[in-house]
Write an enzyme that holds these catalytic residues in place. Structure first.
Site, PDB file in Angstrom:
ATOM      1  N   GLY A   1       0.830  -1.203   0.000  1.00  0.00           N
ATOM      2  CA  GLY A   1       0.000   0.000   0.000  1.00  0.00           C
ATOM      3  C   GLY A   1       0.866   1.256   0.000  1.00  0.00           C
ATOM      4  O   GLY A   1       2.091   1.181   0.098  1.00  0.00           O
ATOM      5  N   GLN A   2       0.209   2.405  -0.086  1.00  0.00           N
ATOM      6  CA  GLN A   2       0.936   3.676  -0.138  1.00  0.00           C
ATOM      7  C   GLN A   2       1.848   3.849   1.072  1.00  0.00           C
ATOM      8  O   GLN A   2       3.033   4.122   0.965  1.00  0.00           O
ATOM      9  CB  GLN A   2      -0.039   4.846  -0.111  1.00  0.00           C
ATOM     10  CG  GLN A   2      -1.077   4.887  -1.190  1.00  0.00           C
ATOM     11  CD  GLN A   2      -1.737   6.251  -1.195  1.00  0.00           C
ATOM     12  OE1 GLN A   2      -1.164   7.224  -1.692  1.00  0.00           O
ATOM     13  NE2 GLN A   2      -2.931   6.359  -0.639  1.00  0.00           N
TER      14      GLN A   2
ATOM     15  N   ASP B   1      -4.438 -13.074   4.027  1.00  0.00           N
ATOM     16  CA  ASP B   1      -5.723 -12.413   3.811  1.00  0.00           C
ATOM     17  C   ASP B   1      -6.229 -11.966   5.186  1.00  0.00           C
ATOM     18  O   ASP B   1      -6.626 -12.778   6.016  1.00  0.00           O
ATOM     19  CB  ASP B   1      -6.720 -13.383   3.155  1.00  0.00           C
ATOM     20  CG  ASP B   1      -8.081 -12.721   2.957  1.00  0.00           C
ATOM     21  OD1 ASP B   1      -8.207 -11.514   3.276  1.00  0.00           O
ATOM     22  OD2 ASP B   1      -9.007 -13.413   2.502  1.00  0.00           O
ATOM     23  N   LEU B   2      -6.193 -10.668   5.405  1.00  0.00           N
ATOM     24  CA  LEU B   2      -6.545 -10.129   6.723  1.00  0.00           C
ATOM     25  C   LEU B   2      -8.012 -10.320   7.075  1.00  0.00           C
ATOM     26  O   LEU B   2      -8.401 -10.127   8.224  1.00  0.00           O
ATOM     27  CB  LEU B   2      -6.205  -8.631   6.774  1.00  0.00           C
ATOM     28  CG  LEU B   2      -4.716  -8.321   6.688  1.00  0.00           C
ATOM     29  CD1 LEU B   2      -4.504  -6.825   6.493  1.00  0.00           C
ATOM     30  CD2 LEU B   2      -3.995  -8.798   7.937  1.00  0.00           C
TER      31      LEU B   2
ATOM     32  N   ALA C   1      -5.424  -1.804   5.119  1.00  0.00           N
ATOM     33  CA  ALA C   1      -6.796  -1.398   5.436  1.00  0.00           C
ATOM     34  C   ALA C   1      -7.659  -1.600   4.206  1.00  0.00           C
ATOM     35  O   ALA C   1      -7.151  -1.695   3.086  1.00  0.00           O
ATOM     36  CB  ALA C   1      -6.836   0.075   5.843  1.00  0.00           C
TER      37      ALA C   1
ATOM     38  N   TYR D   1      -3.184   2.635  12.084  1.00  0.00           N
ATOM     39  CA  TYR D   1      -3.564   3.922  11.488  1.00  0.00           C
ATOM     40  C   TYR D   1      -5.070   4.014  11.325  1.00  0.00           C
ATOM     41  O   TYR D   1      -5.738   3.024  11.009  1.00  0.00           O
ATOM     42  CB  TYR D   1      -2.870   4.096  10.125  1.00  0.00           C
ATOM     43  CG  TYR D   1      -1.368   4.119  10.267  1.00  0.00           C
ATOM     44  CD1 TYR D   1      -0.697   5.307  10.521  1.00  0.00           C
ATOM     45  CD2 TYR D   1      -0.633   2.933  10.216  1.00  0.00           C
ATOM     46  CE1 TYR D   1       0.695   5.316  10.697  1.00  0.00           C
ATOM     47  CE2 TYR D   1       0.741   2.931  10.398  1.00  0.00           C
ATOM     48  CZ  TYR D   1       1.394   4.128  10.630  1.00  0.00           C
ATOM     49  OH  TYR D   1       2.752   4.139  10.824  1.00  0.00           O
TER      50      TYR D   1
ATOM     51  N   THR E   1      -8.442   7.193  10.539  1.00  0.00           N
ATOM     52  CA  THR E   1      -8.842   8.180   9.535  1.00  0.00           C
ATOM     53  C   THR E   1      -9.623   9.366  10.099  1.00  0.00           C
ATOM     54  O   THR E   1     -10.325   9.240  11.104  1.00  0.00           O
ATOM     55  CB  THR E   1      -9.725   7.471   8.466  1.00  0.00           C
ATOM     56  OG1 THR E   1     -10.266   8.449   7.571  1.00  0.00           O
ATOM     57  CG2 THR E   1     -10.897   6.735   9.100  1.00  0.00           C
TER      58      THR E   1
ATOM     59  N   TYR F   1     -16.941   3.057   5.731  1.00  0.00           N
ATOM     60  CA  TYR F   1     -15.476   3.049   5.907  1.00  0.00           C
ATOM     61  C   TYR F   1     -15.109   3.682   7.245  1.00  0.00           C
ATOM     62  O   TYR F   1     -14.371   3.087   8.050  1.00  0.00           O
ATOM     63  CB  TYR F   1     -14.820   3.795   4.735  1.00  0.00           C
ATOM     64  CG  TYR F   1     -13.365   4.119   4.964  1.00  0.00           C
ATOM     65  CD1 TYR F   1     -12.391   3.119   4.918  1.00  0.00           C
ATOM     66  CD2 TYR F   1     -12.949   5.425   5.238  1.00  0.00           C
ATOM     67  CE1 TYR F   1     -11.048   3.409   5.129  1.00  0.00           C
ATOM     68  CE2 TYR F   1     -11.617   5.726   5.457  1.00  0.00           C
ATOM     69  CZ  TYR F   1     -10.674   4.720   5.400  1.00  0.00           C
ATOM     70  OH  TYR F   1      -9.339   5.014   5.622  1.00  0.00           O
TER      71      TYR F   1
ATOM     72  N   LYS G   1     -13.412   1.838  10.494  1.00  0.00           N
ATOM     73  CA  LYS G   1     -12.115   2.276  11.038  1.00  0.00           C
ATOM     74  C   LYS G   1     -12.255   2.665  12.509  1.00  0.00           C
ATOM     75  O   LYS G   1     -11.361   2.415  13.312  1.00  0.00           O
ATOM     76  CB  LYS G   1     -11.564   3.460  10.225  1.00  0.00           C
ATOM     77  CG  LYS G   1     -11.143   3.134   8.797  1.00  0.00           C
ATOM     78  CD  LYS G   1      -9.958   2.186   8.696  1.00  0.00           C
ATOM     79  CE  LYS G   1      -8.674   2.783   9.188  1.00  0.00           C
ATOM     80  NZ  LYS G   1      -7.527   1.852   9.010  1.00  0.00           N
TER      81      LYS G   1
HETATM   82  N1  LIG Z   1      -5.872   6.675   1.654  1.00  0.00           N
HETATM   83  C1  LIG Z   1      -6.365   7.673   2.384  1.00  0.00           C
HETATM   84  O1  LIG Z   1      -6.768   8.724   1.873  1.00  0.00           O
HETATM   85  C2  LIG Z   1      -6.425   7.549   3.889  1.00  0.00           C
HETATM   86  C3  LIG Z   1      -7.010   8.600   4.641  1.00  0.00           C
HETATM   87  C4  LIG Z   1      -7.044   8.495   6.029  1.00  0.00           C
HETATM   88  C5  LIG Z   1      -6.516   7.377   6.651  1.00  0.00           C
HETATM   89  N2  LIG Z   1      -5.996   6.369   5.907  1.00  0.00           N
HETATM   90  C6  LIG Z   1      -5.484   5.198   6.615  1.00  0.00           C
HETATM   91  O2  LIG Z   1      -4.075   5.146   6.433  1.00  0.00           O
HETATM   92  C7  LIG Z   1      -3.627   3.778   6.384  1.00  0.00           C
HETATM   93  C8  LIG Z   1      -2.811   3.540   5.129  1.00  0.00           C
HETATM   94  O3  LIG Z   1      -3.649   3.798   3.986  1.00  0.00           O
HETATM   95  P1  LIG Z   1      -3.093   3.709   2.504  1.00  0.00           P
HETATM   96  O4  LIG Z   1      -3.655   4.871   1.773  1.00  0.00           O
HETATM   97  O5  LIG Z   1      -1.618   3.466   2.491  1.00  0.00           O
HETATM   98  O6  LIG Z   1      -3.868   2.399   2.017  1.00  0.00           O
HETATM   99  P2  LIG Z   1      -3.732   1.607   0.626  1.00  0.00           P
HETATM  100  O7  LIG Z   1      -2.726   2.249  -0.254  1.00  0.00           O
HETATM  101  O8  LIG Z   1      -5.117   1.361   0.149  1.00  0.00           O
HETATM  102  O9  LIG Z   1      -3.077   0.229   1.122  1.00  0.00           O
HETATM  103  C9  LIG Z   1      -3.805  -0.681   1.906  1.00  0.00           C
HETATM  104  C10 LIG Z   1      -3.160  -2.041   1.712  1.00  0.00           C
HETATM  105  O10 LIG Z   1      -3.946  -3.000   2.451  1.00  0.00           O
HETATM  106  C11 LIG Z   1      -4.054  -4.155   1.641  1.00  0.00           C
HETATM  107  N3  LIG Z   1      -5.223  -4.967   1.966  1.00  0.00           N
HETATM  108  C12 LIG Z   1      -6.544  -4.648   1.807  1.00  0.00           C
HETATM  109  N4  LIG Z   1      -7.321  -5.699   2.118  1.00  0.00           N
HETATM  110  C13 LIG Z   1      -6.476  -6.701   2.476  1.00  0.00           C
HETATM  111  C14 LIG Z   1      -6.671  -8.044   2.899  1.00  0.00           C
HETATM  112  N5  LIG Z   1      -7.878  -8.597   3.002  1.00  0.00           N
HETATM  113  N6  LIG Z   1      -5.578  -8.785   3.204  1.00  0.00           N
HETATM  114  C15 LIG Z   1      -4.342  -8.281   3.072  1.00  0.00           C
HETATM  115  N7  LIG Z   1      -4.087  -7.021   2.671  1.00  0.00           N
HETATM  116  C16 LIG Z   1      -5.148  -6.246   2.377  1.00  0.00           C
HETATM  117  C17 LIG Z   1      -4.218  -3.609   0.243  1.00  0.00           C
HETATM  118  O11 LIG Z   1      -3.971  -4.614  -0.701  1.00  0.00           O
HETATM  119  P3  LIG Z   1      -4.714  -4.529  -2.139  1.00  0.00           P
HETATM  120  O12 LIG Z   1      -4.153  -3.298  -2.797  1.00  0.00           O
HETATM  121  O13 LIG Z   1      -4.353  -5.802  -2.787  1.00  0.00           O
HETATM  122  O14 LIG Z   1      -6.191  -4.371  -1.834  1.00  0.00           O
HETATM  123  C18 LIG Z   1      -3.182  -2.495   0.238  1.00  0.00           C
HETATM  124  O15 LIG Z   1      -1.888  -2.973  -0.126  1.00  0.00           O
HETATM  125  C19 LIG Z   1      -4.917   2.942   6.488  1.00  0.00           C
HETATM  126  O16 LIG Z   1      -5.127   2.580   7.828  1.00  0.00           O
HETATM  127  C20 LIG Z   1      -6.011   3.887   6.042  1.00  0.00           C
HETATM  128  O17 LIG Z   1      -7.273   3.545   6.590  1.00  0.00           O
HETATM  129  C21 LIG Z   1      -5.916   6.433   4.546  1.00  0.00           C
END
Ligand SMILES: NC(=O)c1ccc[n+]([C@@H]2O[C@H](COP(=O)([O-])OP(=O)(O)OC[C@H]3O[C@@H](n4cnc5c(N)ncnc54)[C@H](OP(=O)(O)O)[C@@H]3O)[C@@H](O)[C@H]2O)c1
Length: 309
Positions: free
Chosen positions: A22-23, A47-48, A71, A110, A112, A136, A140
């Site tokens: 993920g990012q 698989d989480l 997530a 983490y 949101t 969502y 969270k």
């Molecule tokens: N993105 C935002 O704007 C945002 C805003 C506020 C808070 N956050 C929080 O910040 C944290 C990091 O977010 P991010 O943007 O880096 O998220 P992201 O890029 O969407 O990465 C999430 C990772 O979790 C993996 N994942 C999802 N379902 C899964 C499963 N069942 N088993 C194993 N892996 C799984 C995804 O894999 P796949 O790609 O294969 O699905 C992805 O690699 C999270 O806690 C998020 O809630 C994010």
């Protein structure tokens, strides 16, 4: 391992990063690589949504520190995949926290800005009551509460509007749309703090290494929930304008005409908060850490994109 293992393992802690594709996971993996032996996994290894797989992962990796960057982040799709969103955003953190607790490991999680309903006119603090508007955000919030209930050595960082040089995010979407279209309409009445995966990873690294070296004292001084975002605030439309202004200069991207629109003119499956700006005062007071202002972090990320070619 017994209670106190992260202190005992301070020199070479074993690290488990969950969600390393993920990012945020990518940036965490880079920054924490030098700290100690690391296991970094994504969906292909675990698989989480399956608590048994999640539990086995931790038992096999035997970490002193767990960083959970995974997530379910598809905000609109979560409205129709409620159970899956809850399994990953509430169920998995609960299992990770329990397993961390069994080992005396530190659990970093983490959350949101979408736990709030956006009704406040000033930045949200950690003591404000959450009231999520969408599945969502609710899932969270469930994850936060599960981790708090389990207790032990945990850190929950609520962040917002995450983007970076990789993955699915607003910056990369704008740069793509800029190539494809001459005009864009962007929501101008939702305000937040765009925050880069790079800044979150840096701040996490500074805090975790501070804890390992005893700089933040005993557990009761640091464990808990913190807001962690870049400084300042802007609307999505203002963010898009800043992206094109800077990207035109740095990446030779053409700038489309941008029309500000209201949320009601851009219907989505999930309702989003109007004001999701978070106050970082607690993070600063407790750890002396401040993330870069969003404008500087944007510049940093555009540099990273340019250097990546
Ligand atoms: N993105 C935002 O704007 C945002 C805003 C506020 C808070 N956050 C929080 O910040 C944290 C990091 O977010 P991010 O943007 O880096 O998220 P992201 O890029 O969407 O990465 C999430 C990772 O979790 C993996 N994942 C999802 N379902 C899964 C499963 N069942 N088993 C194993 N892996 C799984 C995804 O894999 P796949 O790609 O294969 O699905 C992805 O690699 C999270 O806690 C998020 O809630 C994010």
């Amino acid at each position: 391992m017994t209670e106190g293992s992260i202190e005992a393992a301070a020199a070479h802690p074993r690290i488990l990063i969950v969600g390393n594709a993920g990012q945020l996971g990518r940036e965490l993996e880079k920054l924490f690589a030098g700290i100690g032996p690391m296991v970094a996994v994504d969906r292909e290894s675990v698989d989480l949504a399956d608590p048994g797989q999640t539990r086995d992962l931790v038992r096999r990796a035997a970490p002193d520190i767990i960083l959970n960057a995974a997530a379910y982040t598809a905000v609109d799709r979560a409205e129709s995949e409620r159970d899956l969103a809850y399994a990953i955003n509430e169920g998995a953190p609960r299992v990770l926290a329990v397993e961390a607790g069994r080992r005396g490991a530190l659990f970093v999680h983490y959350s949101t800005d979408y736990v709030f309903d956006g009704s406040k006119t000033s930045p949200w603090t950690e003591t404000d009551a959450p009231n999520p508007l969408n599945v969502y955000g609710a899932s969270k919030l469930g994850g936060e509460r599960a981790v708090e209930e389990v207790g032990g050595k945990y850190l929950i960082f609520r962040t917002s509007w995450v983007y970076g040089p990789h993955g699915n995010n607003f910056l990369l979407t704008m740069l793509r749309l800029g190539r494809e279209r001459d005009r864009l309409s962007i929501v101008d009445d939702q305000i937040g703090a765009p925050t880069t995966s790079i800044e979150i990873a840096r701040a996490t690294h500074a805090i975790v290494t501070g804890i390992l070296t005893g700089r933040f004292g005993a557990i009761e001084n640091w464990t808990g929930l913190y807001h962690m975002t870049c400084g300042g605030a802007v609307s999505w439309c203002g963010f898009a304008q800043a992206i094109f202004t800077r990207a035109a200069a740095m990446l030779a991207v053409k700038t489309p005409a941008i029309t500000p629109i209201a949320t009601r003119d851009y219907p989505t499956a999930a309702v989003r908060p109007l004001n999701s700006v978070l106050s970082n005062a607690r993070l600063q007071a407790r750890f002396g850490i401040e993330l870069a202002p969003w404008e500087a972090a944007l510049e940093d990320t555009l540099h990273a994109l340019r250097n990546a070619g």
